[in-house]
Design a protein around this motif. Structure first.
Motif, PDB file in Angstrom:
ATOM      1  N   GLY A 149       0.798  -1.217   0.000  1.00  0.00           N
ATOM      2  CA  GLY A 149       0.000   0.000   0.000  1.00  0.00           C
ATOM      3  C   GLY A 149       0.830   1.267   0.000  1.00  0.00           C
ATOM      4  O   GLY A 149       0.400   2.303  -0.515  1.00  0.00           O
ATOM      5  N   PHE A 150       2.046   1.192   0.556  1.00  0.00           N
ATOM      6  CA  PHE A 150       2.917   2.378   0.581  1.00  0.00           C
ATOM      7  C   PHE A 150       3.172   2.893  -0.819  1.00  0.00           C
ATOM      8  O   PHE A 150       3.181   4.115  -1.063  1.00  0.00           O
ATOM      9  CB  PHE A 150       4.238   2.038   1.266  1.00  0.00           C
ATOM     10  N   TYR A 151       3.367   1.980  -1.767  1.00  0.00           N
ATOM     11  CA  TYR A 151       3.664   2.393  -3.137  1.00  0.00           C
ATOM     12  C   TYR A 151       2.473   3.087  -3.782  1.00  0.00           C
ATOM     13  O   TYR A 151       2.649   3.827  -4.755  1.00  0.00           O
ATOM     14  CB  TYR A 151       4.073   1.181  -3.981  1.00  0.00           C
ATOM     15  N   PRO A 155       1.925   8.224  -5.077  1.00  0.00           N
ATOM     16  CA  PRO A 155       1.252   9.034  -6.106  1.00  0.00           C
ATOM     17  C   PRO A 155       0.214   9.996  -5.546  1.00  0.00           C
ATOM     18  O   PRO A 155      -0.021  11.063  -6.134  1.00  0.00           O
ATOM     19  CB  PRO A 155       0.599   7.975  -7.009  1.00  0.00           C
ATOM     20  N   VAL A 156      -0.408   9.652  -4.425  1.00  0.00           N
ATOM     21  CA  VAL A 156      -1.395  10.552  -3.814  1.00  0.00           C
ATOM     22  C   VAL A 156      -0.701  11.830  -3.335  1.00  0.00           C
ATOM     23  O   VAL A 156      -1.159  12.948  -3.600  1.00  0.00           O
ATOM     24  CB  VAL A 156      -2.120   9.860  -2.648  1.00  0.00           C
ATOM     25  N   TYR A 194      -6.298   8.661  -4.711  1.00  0.00           N
ATOM     26  CA  TYR A 194      -6.636   8.391  -3.310  1.00  0.00           C
ATOM     27  C   TYR A 194      -7.598   7.212  -3.199  1.00  0.00           C
ATOM     28  O   TYR A 194      -7.437   6.338  -2.332  1.00  0.00           O
ATOM     29  CB  TYR A 194      -7.241   9.648  -2.688  1.00  0.00           C
ATOM     30  N   SER A 195      -8.601   7.183  -4.073  1.00  0.00           N
ATOM     31  CA  SER A 195      -9.576   6.087  -4.027  1.00  0.00           C
ATOM     32  C   SER A 195      -8.927   4.760  -4.398  1.00  0.00           C
ATOM     33  O   SER A 195      -9.254   3.721  -3.814  1.00  0.00           O
ATOM     34  CB  SER A 195     -10.738   6.389  -4.987  1.00  0.00           C
ATOM     35  N   PRO A 204     -12.280  -0.111  -0.063  1.00  0.00           N
ATOM     36  CA  PRO A 204     -12.564  -0.052  -1.501  1.00  0.00           C
ATOM     37  C   PRO A 204     -13.909   0.603  -1.797  1.00  0.00           C
ATOM     38  O   PRO A 204     -14.906   0.289  -1.170  1.00  0.00           O
ATOM     39  CB  PRO A 204     -12.575  -1.532  -1.899  1.00  0.00           C
ATOM     40  N   HIS A 205     -13.914   1.516  -2.751  1.00  0.00           N
ATOM     41  CA  HIS A 205     -15.144   2.160  -3.208  1.00  0.00           C
ATOM     42  C   HIS A 205     -15.102   2.161  -4.738  1.00  0.00           C
ATOM     43  O   HIS A 205     -14.607   3.108  -5.346  1.00  0.00           O
ATOM     44  CB  HIS A 205     -15.257   3.585  -2.662  1.00  0.00           C
TER      45      HIS A 205
END
Length: 295
Positions: A149-151, A155-156, A194-195, A204-205
């Motif tokens: 998840g860090f990767y 980008p966010v 972000y999503s 998850p959305h």
């Protein structure tokens, strides 16, 4: 289940149409001598109508019934196309970093003094590209899960930095139509990234992510195609500073990456991995005579 190419084709169709209207607006509604936009110009109104129509079309299309309950893994069938698209996207991102660094170092033809924040942003862009490459490497090995998840968070932060820089650059600009679509594109890029990162943190959305991705890609097309088509047909850049190669490559990265993400999100059903199910399964009851644990 709708085919993922339906979303991509609709987004590109409306994006090219809106890009053409943006080029017409920049050449016919923009007064270069006074530096203002003609109010109520047909090209401006047409662009607004196309943008609203695209939003109204995509709102019901991006509503999906599937509710993710665990981690998402890209299926082997969709991995090659996704990796090919993201390789091009990452290459465009790294080219934008090179152009920004060249501008800061005084190696480009741009004579405007570059702030230190541009160098910081360029280095963050390189780091974002490396994280993208790492994610592609893990995807190829079938190892993408929330441990990486860090990767997805890098980008966010990069897109948020980009948004701050654009607000700072246009904070004193009273002509909203000269930069409104650019800001909208970056806003939806931030929301989309972000999503997408939320899938790695059990948040998850799918519907929201799809909508943010197609809107980010649409407004990126408007931002890139407007000045380029204007130059192709009229042989002149419409607004001072519109010939920004680094900015074009950033939006090219966003367009390709977001549409590739749409392809993945709608390319297969989302289901819970066995490993995720095991983590969420209730712990077995302690045997008679054993302690139930605790601090």
């Amino acid at each position: 289940m709708r085919r993922p190419f339906v979303y991509i084709i609709i987004t590109l169709f409306f994006g090219f149409a809106a890009g053409g209207l943006r080029a017409l607006e920049l050449q016919t509604a923009w007064d270069k001598e006074l530096g203002v936009m003609s109010p109520g110009h047909p090209a401006s109104l047409g662009l607004i109508i196309v943008s609203v129509a695209f939003l109204l079309i995509m709102l019901p299309l991006t509503r999906v019934k599937s509710k993710p309950t665990g981690e998402r893994v890209i299926s082997a069938r969709h991995t090659p196309a996704y990796l090919a698209a993201d390789i091009f996207a990452t290459a465009a991102l790294l080219v934008s970093a090179y152009l920004d660094i060249s501008r800061y170092a005084g190696l480009s033809d741009v004579t405007v003094e570059a702030p230190v924040s541009l160098l910081v942003f360029s280095l963050l862009t390189v780091f974002t590209g490396l994280c993208m490459l790492m994610l592609m490497r893990m995807t190829l090995r079938g190892m993408v899960d929330r441990a990486y998840g860090f990767y997805m968070t890098v980008p966010v932060f990069w897109s948020c930095f980009w948004l701050i820089m654009e607000f700072a650059a246009n904070s004193a600009n009273p002509i909203l139509l000269t930069y409104a679509y650019e800001i909208l594109a970056i806003v939806f890029i931030v929301l989309a990234l972000y999503s997408m990162a939320g899938f790695f943190f059990d948040m998850p959305h799918t519907s929201q992510t799809l909508l943010y991705c197609v809107l980010g890609a649409f407004f990126s097309c408007v931002t890139v195609l407007g000045p380029i088509l204007s130059y192709v047909f009229w042989q002149v850049w419409p607004v001072e500073g519109s010939a920004d190669g680094a900015q074009f490559f950033r939006f090219l990265y966003a367009t390709i990456h977001l549409l590739a993400s749409v392809y993945v999100l709608r390319g297969r059903k989302i289901s819970q991995r066995p490993a995720a199910a095991a983590r969420t399964a209730p712990a077995p009851a302690p045997a008679e005579g054993e302690s139930g644990g605790g601090l």
